[in-house]
Each structure stands twice: as structure tokens, then as C-alpha cells.
Motif scaffolding. Structure first.
Motif, PDB file in Angstrom:
ATOM      1  N   ALA A   1      -8.936 -10.487   2.188  1.00 58.80           N
ATOM      2  CA  ALA A   1      -8.511  -9.141   2.568  1.00 58.80           C
ATOM      3  C   ALA A   1      -9.045  -8.784   3.953  1.00 58.80           C
ATOM      4  O   ALA A   1      -8.334  -8.200   4.773  1.00 58.80           O
ATOM      5  CB  ALA A   1      -8.999  -8.122   1.536  1.00 58.80           C
TER       6      ALA A   1
ATOM      7  N   THR B   1      -6.557  -5.735   5.056  1.00 56.03           N
ATOM      8  CA  THR B   1      -5.981  -4.914   3.998  1.00 56.03           C
ATOM      9  C   THR B   1      -7.037  -4.727   2.905  1.00 56.03           C
ATOM     10  O   THR B   1      -8.174  -5.145   3.065  1.00 56.03           O
ATOM     11  CB  THR B   1      -4.704  -5.579   3.432  1.00 56.03           C
TER      12      THR B   1
ATOM     13  N   ARG C   1      -2.726  -8.572  -5.620  1.00 52.58           N
ATOM     14  CA  ARG C   1      -1.362  -8.329  -6.083  1.00 52.58           C
ATOM     15  C   ARG C   1      -0.362  -9.255  -5.415  1.00 52.58           C
ATOM     16  O   ARG C   1       0.533  -9.816  -6.061  1.00 52.58           O
ATOM     17  CB  ARG C   1      -0.976  -6.868  -5.826  1.00 52.58           C
ATOM     18  N   LEU C   2      -0.524  -9.434  -4.114  1.00 54.31           N
ATOM     19  CA  LEU C   2       0.430 -10.274  -3.389  1.00 54.31           C
ATOM     20  C   LEU C   2       0.255 -11.749  -3.728  1.00 54.31           C
ATOM     21  O   LEU C   2       1.229 -12.490  -3.839  1.00 54.31           O
ATOM     22  CB  LEU C   2       0.291 -10.049  -1.879  1.00 54.31           C
TER      23      LEU C   2
ATOM     24  N   ASN D   1       3.902  -6.199   8.035  1.00 48.94           N
ATOM     25  CA  ASN D   1       3.337  -5.591   6.833  1.00 48.94           C
ATOM     26  C   ASN D   1       2.401  -6.588   6.144  1.00 48.94           C
ATOM     27  O   ASN D   1       2.259  -7.730   6.581  1.00 48.94           O
ATOM     28  CB  ASN D   1       4.442  -5.090   5.899  1.00 48.94           C
ATOM     29  N   VAL D   2       1.754  -6.146   5.088  1.00 55.47           N
ATOM     30  CA  VAL D   2       0.695  -6.936   4.475  1.00 55.47           C
ATOM     31  C   VAL D   2       1.214  -8.258   3.912  1.00 55.47           C
ATOM     32  O   VAL D   2       0.572  -9.294   4.056  1.00 55.47           O
ATOM     33  CB  VAL D   2      -0.018  -6.122   3.381  1.00 55.47           C
ATOM     34  N   LYS D   3       2.405  -8.224   3.314  1.00 54.78           N
ATOM     35  CA  LYS D   3       2.940  -9.458   2.733  1.00 54.78           C
ATOM     36  C   LYS D   3       3.194 -10.514   3.812  1.00 54.78           C
ATOM     37  O   LYS D   3       2.833 -11.685   3.651  1.00 54.78           O
ATOM     38  CB  LYS D   3       4.249  -9.168   1.984  1.00 54.78           C
TER      39      LYS D   3
ATOM     40  N   GLU E   1       1.975 -12.310  -6.851  1.00 55.15           N
ATOM     41  CA  GLU E   1       3.420 -12.286  -6.619  1.00 55.15           C
ATOM     42  C   GLU E   1       3.880 -13.635  -6.056  1.00 55.15           C
ATOM     43  O   GLU E   1       4.884 -14.202  -6.520  1.00 55.15           O
ATOM     44  CB  GLU E   1       3.779 -11.164  -5.637  1.00 55.15           C
TER      45      GLU E   1
ATOM     46  N   THR F   1      -8.689  -5.362  -0.875  1.00 57.39           N
ATOM     47  CA  THR F   1      -8.808  -6.499  -1.782  1.00 57.39           C
ATOM     48  C   THR F   1      -7.711  -6.487  -2.845  1.00 57.39           C
ATOM     49  O   THR F   1      -7.094  -7.514  -3.133  1.00 57.39           O
ATOM     50  CB  THR F   1     -10.186  -6.464  -2.474  1.00 57.39           C
ATOM     51  N   GLU F   2      -7.451  -5.333  -3.411  1.00 54.57           N
ATOM     52  CA  GLU F   2      -6.438  -5.219  -4.464  1.00 54.57           C
ATOM     53  C   GLU F   2      -5.058  -5.625  -3.970  1.00 54.57           C
ATOM     54  O   GLU F   2      -4.270  -6.215  -4.720  1.00 54.57           O
ATOM     55  CB  GLU F   2      -6.383  -3.776  -4.999  1.00 54.57           C
ATOM     56  N   SER F   3      -4.772  -5.305  -2.731  1.00 62.00           N
ATOM     57  CA  SER F   3      -3.467  -5.665  -2.183  1.00 62.00           C
ATOM     58  C   SER F   3      -3.310  -7.177  -2.089  1.00 62.00           C
ATOM     59  O   SER F   3      -2.250  -7.731  -2.406  1.00 62.00           O
ATOM     60  CB  SER F   3      -3.278  -5.033  -0.805  1.00 62.00           C
TER      61      SER F   3
END
Lengths: 233, 233
Positions: A187, A192, A199-200, A153-155, A203, A194-196
Motif C-alpha cells: 500500500a 493507497t 481488495r484489489l 487510479n489505484v487498480k 479481485e 492497506t484495505e484497498s
DNA sequence: CGGGCAGTTGACCCCGCTCAAGCGCGGTGG
DNA sequence: CCACCGCGCTTGAGCGGGGTCAACTGCCCG
């Protein structure tokens, strides 16, 4: 786009393991034949789909190699750094370039005409084997990339990319990664939106895994990042 | 797992463009040195992470090359068909195998020890260039795969995979693809869940794009499949 | 007959993409 | 000098693609 022409670039031989395989004579000839230019951030060396008439050797700087999707989004495939050669895939496969090569960090690039590169390969089998080794390693990396994008997954992928950048480019005195990418480029690397990425990243920052200062990224907890990247649950 | 040892496999020279580059003498020596076995569906030639002591040449049959994710899911990277060589990536890069090679369709495989393969490369520069060409083409394919998995959705990718199988394996007299994969293998190729493949296949079937009969797949409307695969909106 | 595997279908729901709005900053031109 | 613009970055809201889980079927094989 006024590139400054350099007459010498001996440092290629110093930086690049590949060219340690060639003989003194071959090196002398190559010095005459090759052609060096300086490039600035944002300059394009060649574009996906174009024919390439030789190979490039990166004397200094950072190059990103990306493909462009149907909707125009960049997918970064890999980077070149000092001492790397690129464009040889296209020359050897006899195909147009499958990626665009664009400058991420100012530097200089040497150009070696295809005919001469092929001549070197035929004359010097050690050099040939080194080139093969290079393309085979790249192929192994690409295969791993396929698995990661398909199954992680993206994370997990973002954590992995940060570790990868750390391995490839290292850090400065303050521990910041020696490569500066926009969020959009990150990204495009992770595959993925850019916003993801944003956010990560925040985090990770909140969890004290990294430190952020504009485009400077410092990895604070490599162990945890590895844990995240390898999908250990 | 009782493999039947064959003493000859001249057909390798016939089927494989690569070996057309080697001289008569080199071919004769190779015939003595190489080692042929037959394999059955499900047999594993080598496993991801293991050291390989030579390269393989597929005389007949189909091999799938896959990586295994942390959760055990297979990601198929590519196939080998008659005349293809494989395992050379690992030998040339000096790394363990980055994929598992498993038999999809019964056939026979020749084994050439690494030392002899490297000797051939050093002796015969035409052969060396052919091997390079091969690895560089594979690299181009892998790069395209990265873009596709990163940016296309599952429907687009499935359509593309079907077209790719059509190009690589062709069809029989009835127009059925000459390769039979389980739904799970198709999913591992597309990079998605088995259930998603099933749902999309029946959607394609409903829309008269394909015909299904167990694992036999017949492409009915290649034009529309191309349209879907290329994300033309 | 029973067990197991491949295939299929339905229900659910979460990850991550998209859209939209707002902010900070540097460059440019009036 | 300030106003404006544009770009990169950030955050929130919404939703849909597709992954997961479960149940059922058909089929092969012991």
C-alpha cells in the motif's frame, strides 16, 4: 543490532556495473577504505532527515527507501537490490537524507566515506559519468511515478507496481516474485490504503491474474496486467 | 515558429552558477559552439519521447516541463527559470526526453551539443560535480512531490504549490506572483481537476488567504497557507 | 456577429478512505 | 501445554473528497 563486520567484499566489484569503471589501483584503495556490515530485516541503515557521511553499496539483500508523511504513513519511493548504491543523492546534493533506508531482506552493505567517493568522482571521469547516469535514470523513474500517482487510479497503479516488481526482482522456480512485502508495504508503494490493496489483490486473484500464498505473489497473466496498468479502456 | 538567432549570450555565465565553474578558455569555446534562440509563449522546445542532441540553458523566460497522461492530461513536473539548464537528464541517462518542455513566458534559450557538454564534464570535475548536485537536488524535489501527491489532499497540495511558486518566482512590486498560469496549468501542477483548483482558489480568496485578479495571484497570508499545506490538524 | 477558449458554478455520484469487527497464526509467559 | 496477546490480513458498511458532466459567462479575435 550486533552487526557482523566483514573484512572483504570483492563481490561488490562483480555485481556492480558502476565499479567496473574504476582502475585496479582505485579498487585496491577502495577495498581498504570501505567498511562492510551485515544487516537483518527491519534494521534501519539511515533515517530521513539525518546527515549521511558517505555512500552505501548493497552487496546482498533488499533495501526499501521511504518517506514518512505527516500522519506517519510510509511512502516507498524505490528499492535497492544487489549491486545498487544508495545515499549518494544526499552526499552529492549536500542535503540530509530525503528518505529512510530500511532492510526488507537480510544482506550486507558496504560503506564508502563521502570524501573518498568524491575523490573517485574527481579522479575518474568515467566513474563520474556513470554516477550521473544513475541519478538521471532515477530522476526519470521518479518523474514517471509522479505522473502515475497523479493520474492513474489505484487498480492501474497496483497492476503497474506488480509488473515493476516482476521486472526488478524476477521470480523463483515456481514463478513467485522474489520479493516479499506486507500488504501495508504494498500500500505504501502504490500510495493507497492497506484495505484497498487487499481488495484489489483478491479481485486480481479472482480474475486469475495473479496467485496468492501469504506474501508470495505469482503473476499469472502479465498481458492483462499490462493492459490494466496502462489504462487502456 | 520563426526563431530569431542570437550570436551572443554572455548573460548565461552571469546568471548561472553552474557555468561559473568553467575556465575562461572553456567559456570562450562554449560561446562559439553554443547556439541561442528566442522563443515565444506556447513554443515547444522538445517533446516527451524524443531524442535530444544536447542540453539547453535558459537565458530568460520560464519553461514548464510536463508529462502527458494516457487521457491527454498534462502533469507539470517542474519549471525552469533564468539560469537553469534542462535536457541534461535525457543526455546523461542516454534516454529519450521524459517530459515535454514548453515556453510559459517568452525568453531565449541556448543550446549546447551533447558531445561538448560531455567533454566539459570530463575535462572539468568541478563542473561535473555541480551537474551532479543539480540532478540530485532535482531528485530530492521529485521524491518530495511523490509523497505529497500520494498522501496530501488537494487543498493541502494547492497551498503548497502556491508557496512553492512564491519561493521560486517571487513577487512583483504589488506582491503578485511573478508567474502566470492558467487554471488548467495549476491543476496540472497540483495533480487535480481544473474545477477543483477553481473552487479552492475562490475558497482561499474568501478566507483572505490570497487575492485574485485574472491569472495574477497575490499571497496575503503565507503563515496560514503554510499551516494548510503542512497538514497540521 | 459568431466561434472558441478560459473561467466559473451547480449537480451528481463513484472511487477509495476510514472505521470497526473478526480471523488466523506465531510468540510468550504462566 | 494451553491461554493469551498482538500483529497482519480480510471483509463489510458508510461516507465524503473530488472527479465528471453540463450549462453559462466573459472575453478575445477573426
Amino acid at each position: 543490532m550486533d552487526y557482523y563486520k566483514l573484512n572483504t567484499c570483492e563481490s561488490c566489484f562483480v555485481n556492480n556495473d558502476l565499479f567496473k569503471k574504476i582502475t585496479k589501483d582505485q579498487a585496491d584503495i577502495l577495498s581498504y577504505i570501505k567498511n562492510c556490515n551485515t544487516y537483518k530485516k527491519g534494521d534501519t541503515i539511515y533515517t530521513e532527515g539525518s546527515r549521511i557521511s558517505g555512500i552505501y553499496c548493497l552487496n546482498k539483500g533488499i533495501i526499501k527507501h521511504y518517506k514518512t508523511g505527516n500522519d506517519g504513513k510510509e511512502q516507498i519511493i524505490r528499492f535497492s537490490k544487489t549491486g545498487d548504491i544508495f545515499g549518494y543523492r544526499s552526499v552529492l546534493a549536500g542535503e540530509p537524507a530525503c528518505t529512510t533506508a530500511k532492510v526488507v531482506e537480510d544482506g550486507s552493505v558496504c560503506f564508502i566515506p563521502a570524501a573518498h567517493f568524491l575523490k573517485l568522482i574527481k579522479e575518474n571521469s568515467d566513474f563520474a559519468v556513470s554516477v550521473m547516469k544513475l541519478s538521471c535514470k532515477e530522476l526519470g523513474d521518479a518523474n514517471q511515478y509522479i505522473l502515475d500517482i497523479a493520474q492513474k487510479n489505484v487498480k492501474e497503479r497496483l497492476a503497474e507496481i506488480l509488473l515493476l516488481l516482476n521486472d526488478n526482482f524476477g521470480t523463483d522456480n515456481n514463478g513467485n516474485l522474489n520479493i516479499f512485502l506486507t500488504r501495508e508495504e504494498l500500500a505504501g508503494l502504490v500510495g493507497t490504503a492497506t484495505e484497498s490493496v487487499i481488495r484489489l489483490l483478491s479481485e486480481f486473484k479472482k480474475n486469475k491474474l495473479i496467485k496468492l500464498d501469504k506474501r508470495k505473489i505469482k503473476l499469472l497473466d502479465i498481458k492483462k496486467l499490462k493492459h490494466i496498468s496502462q489504462s487502456y479502456y
